[in-house]
Design a protein around this motif. Sequence first.
Motif, PDB file in Angstrom:
ATOM      1  N   UNK A 177      -2.071  82.958 -64.310  1.00 36.49           N
ATOM      2  CA  UNK A 177      -0.753  82.548 -64.802  1.00 36.49           C
ATOM      3  C   UNK A 177      -0.660  82.539 -66.334  1.00 36.49           C
ATOM      4  N   UNK A 178      -1.783  82.829 -67.009  1.00 39.17           N
ATOM      5  CA  UNK A 178      -1.842  82.742 -68.472  1.00 39.17           C
ATOM      6  C   UNK A 178      -1.273  81.395 -68.931  1.00 39.17           C
ATOM      7  N   UNK A 179      -0.319  81.429 -69.850  1.00 37.66           N
ATOM      8  CA  UNK A 179       0.191  80.176 -70.407  1.00 37.66           C
ATOM      9  C   UNK A 179       1.286  79.542 -69.554  1.00 37.66           C
ATOM     10  N   UNK A 180       1.611  80.146 -68.403  1.00 36.74           N
ATOM     11  CA  UNK A 180       2.773  79.690 -67.630  1.00 36.74           C
ATOM     12  C   UNK A 180       2.378  78.599 -66.631  1.00 36.74           C
ATOM     13  N   UNK A 181       2.087  77.435 -67.166  1.00 36.35           N
ATOM     14  CA  UNK A 181       1.666  76.315 -66.316  1.00 36.35           C
ATOM     15  C   UNK A 181       2.737  75.981 -65.281  1.00 36.35           C
ATOM     16  N   UNK A 182       4.009  76.096 -65.661  1.00 32.75           N
ATOM     17  CA  UNK A 182       5.096  75.738 -64.736  1.00 32.75           C
ATOM     18  C   UNK A 182       5.060  76.603 -63.469  1.00 32.75           C
ATOM     19  N   UNK A 183       4.702  77.873 -63.599  1.00 32.16           N
ATOM     20  CA  UNK A 183       4.638  78.758 -62.427  1.00 32.16           C
ATOM     21  C   UNK A 183       3.491  78.349 -61.504  1.00 32.16           C
ATOM     22  N   UNK A 184       2.383  77.958 -62.117  1.00 35.29           N
ATOM     23  CA  UNK A 184       1.231  77.464 -61.349  1.00 35.29           C
ATOM     24  C   UNK A 184       1.604  76.189 -60.602  1.00 35.29           C
ATOM     25  N   UNK A 185       2.303  75.304 -61.256  1.00 36.18           N
ATOM     26  CA  UNK A 185       2.708  74.040 -60.628  1.00 36.18           C
ATOM     27  C   UNK A 185       3.641  74.324 -59.440  1.00 36.18           C
ATOM     28  N   UNK A 186       4.554  75.252 -59.597  1.00 37.62           N
ATOM     29  CA  UNK A 186       5.449  75.616 -58.488  1.00 37.62           C
ATOM     30  C   UNK A 186       4.658  76.198 -57.325  1.00 37.62           C
ATOM     31  N   UNK A 187       3.707  77.085 -57.636  1.00 35.40           N
ATOM     32  CA  UNK A 187       2.905  77.735 -56.590  1.00 35.40           C
ATOM     33  C   UNK A 187       2.061  76.724 -55.813  1.00 35.40           C
ATOM     34  N   UNK A 188       1.610  75.707 -56.500  1.00 35.06           N
ATOM     35  CA  UNK A 188       0.774  74.649 -55.915  1.00 35.06           C
ATOM     36  C   UNK A 188       1.378  74.074 -54.628  1.00 35.06           C
ATOM     37  N   UNK A 189       2.706  73.930 -54.584  1.00 32.18           N
ATOM     38  CA  UNK A 189       3.337  73.297 -53.412  1.00 32.18           C
ATOM     39  C   UNK A 189       3.125  74.097 -52.133  1.00 32.18           C
ATOM     40  N   UNK A 190       2.799  75.385 -52.258  1.00 28.17           N
ATOM     41  CA  UNK A 190       2.548  76.208 -51.076  1.00 28.17           C
ATOM     42  C   UNK A 190       1.189  75.940 -50.442  1.00 28.17           C
ATOM     43  N   UNK A 191       0.311  75.273 -51.151  1.00 29.83           N
ATOM     44  CA  UNK A 191      -1.058  75.078 -50.651  1.00 29.83           C
ATOM     45  C   UNK A 191      -1.493  73.618 -50.674  1.00 29.83           C
ATOM     46  N   UNK A 192      -0.537  72.705 -50.599  1.00 25.02           N
ATOM     47  CA  UNK A 192      -0.895  71.284 -50.506  1.00 25.02           C
ATOM     48  C   UNK A 192      -1.316  70.963 -49.070  1.00 25.02           C
ATOM     49  N   UNK A 193      -2.449  70.309 -48.928  1.00 24.77           N
ATOM     50  CA  UNK A 193      -2.941  69.888 -47.619  1.00 24.77           C
ATOM     51  C   UNK A 193      -2.317  68.530 -47.278  1.00 24.77           C
ATOM     52  N   UNK A 194      -1.097  68.588 -46.743  1.00 24.21           N
ATOM     53  CA  UNK A 194      -0.368  67.340 -46.474  1.00 24.21           C
ATOM     54  C   UNK A 194      -1.019  66.491 -45.397  1.00 24.21           C
ATOM     55  N   UNK A 195      -1.775  67.132 -44.520  1.00 29.16           N
ATOM     56  CA  UNK A 195      -2.488  66.364 -43.497  1.00 29.16           C
ATOM     57  C   UNK A 195      -3.491  65.415 -44.163  1.00 29.16           C
ATOM     58  N   UNK A 196      -4.228  65.948 -45.137  1.00 33.69           N
ATOM     59  CA  UNK A 196      -5.206  65.121 -45.848  1.00 33.69           C
ATOM     60  C   UNK A 196      -4.505  64.070 -46.722  1.00 33.69           C
ATOM     61  N   UNK A 197      -3.442  64.449 -47.382  1.00 30.32           N
ATOM     62  CA  UNK A 197      -2.719  63.501 -48.239  1.00 30.32           C
ATOM     63  C   UNK A 197      -2.140  62.365 -47.384  1.00 30.32           C
ATOM     64  N   UNK A 198      -1.632  62.720 -46.213  1.00 28.79           N
ATOM     65  CA  UNK A 198      -1.073  61.710 -45.302  1.00 28.79           C
ATOM     66  C   UNK A 198      -2.162  60.777 -44.784  1.00 28.79           C
ATOM     67  N   UNK A 199      -3.336  61.353 -44.518  1.00 25.65           N
ATOM     68  CA  UNK A 199      -4.475  60.530 -44.076  1.00 25.65           C
ATOM     69  C   UNK A 199      -4.872  59.552 -45.176  1.00 25.65           C
ATOM     70  N   UNK A 200      -4.917  60.030 -46.404  1.00 24.40           N
ATOM     71  CA  UNK A 200      -5.264  59.155 -47.531  1.00 24.40           C
ATOM     72  C   UNK A 200      -4.238  58.029 -47.666  1.00 24.40           C
ATOM     73  N   UNK A 201      -2.979  58.360 -47.438  1.00 20.87           N
ATOM     74  CA  UNK A 201      -1.931  57.337 -47.538  1.00 20.87           C
ATOM     75  C   UNK A 201      -2.143  56.251 -46.480  1.00 20.87           C
ATOM     76  N   UNK A 202      -2.410  56.689 -45.248  1.00 23.56           N
ATOM     77  CA  UNK A 202      -2.670  55.715 -44.156  1.00 23.56           C
ATOM     78  C   UNK A 202      -3.806  54.783 -44.542  1.00 23.56           C
ATOM     79  N   UNK A 203      -4.867  55.342 -45.084  1.00 21.91           N
ATOM     80  CA  UNK A 203      -6.025  54.524 -45.493  1.00 21.91           C
ATOM     81  C   UNK A 203      -5.666  53.569 -46.623  1.00 21.91           C
ATOM     82  N   UNK A 204      -4.871  54.060 -47.552  1.00 23.68           N
ATOM     83  CA  UNK A 204      -4.567  53.280 -48.770  1.00 23.68           C
ATOM     84  C   UNK A 204      -3.682  52.070 -48.487  1.00 23.68           C
ATOM     85  N   UNK A 205      -2.841  52.178 -47.464  1.00 25.05           N
ATOM     86  CA  UNK A 205      -1.889  51.075 -47.212  1.00 25.05           C
ATOM     87  C   UNK A 205      -2.328  50.206 -46.034  1.00 25.05           C
ATOM     88  N   UNK A 206      -3.493  50.474 -45.477  1.00 18.35           N
ATOM     89  CA  UNK A 206      -3.992  49.706 -44.334  1.00 18.35           C
ATOM     90  C   UNK A 206      -4.124  48.224 -44.653  1.00 18.35           C
TER      91      UNK A 206
END
Length: 206
Positions: A177-206
């Motif tokens: 992405x060279x200097x285009x951090x914003x494009x990298x940040x946008x692309x990131x949303x396509x590869x978020x492991x929401x299953x793991x993030x959701x699991x972490x949330x369950x653990x954090x609020x237990x």
Amino acid sequence: MEKFDIHVFPALPYAYDALEPYIDARTMEIHYDRHHRAYFNNFTAAIKGTSLDNSTIEQIFSKVSEAGDAVRNNGGGFYNHVFFWENLAPKSAGPSAELTAALVKEFGSFDKFRELFGNSAKSRFGSGWAWLYVTADKKLAVGSTPNQDNPLMDVSAIKGTPLLALDVWEHAYYLKYQNKRADYVEAFWNVVNWEEVSRRYREAVK
Ligand SMILES: [Fe+2]
């Protein structure tokens, strides 16, 4: 994540090219095998023969201001990357119903959360990380940390239990992405492991 072993450099949970085209294989290889491994090796050397060698990562971070810069920077670099690899995945479903409800409650909508998190990532000056985390009063919050700091550290301006991390060091995106951090940040949303993030949330609020 499950119990974090400070003495083990974990395998990457997927192949270098698994997150293509959003994160390219060459970047993944250098990022994991050079940058991440160096943090682990330097952290291991920094704690060797000290009382920290028998501590948990949470214990180390809670008093990292007393441990010195080598432990702060390399311990953070080691931990943050393990955490980051685990919250990425080739196939991304959405957050759990529970996490979705909490995101909407805190930020107004899922899109608004994405915007705020993205802004944290894009506006972090120089090198650092963007975070979604749970505060001590169990509320969701977004923010960023400089260098290899994270919300578990006593030195951090934002504190809590991390759920989702985004590495915004140039080494994470510059080849593609060279200097285009914003494009990298946008692309990131396509590869978020929401299953793991959701699991972490369950653990954090237990
Ligand atoms: Fe990195």
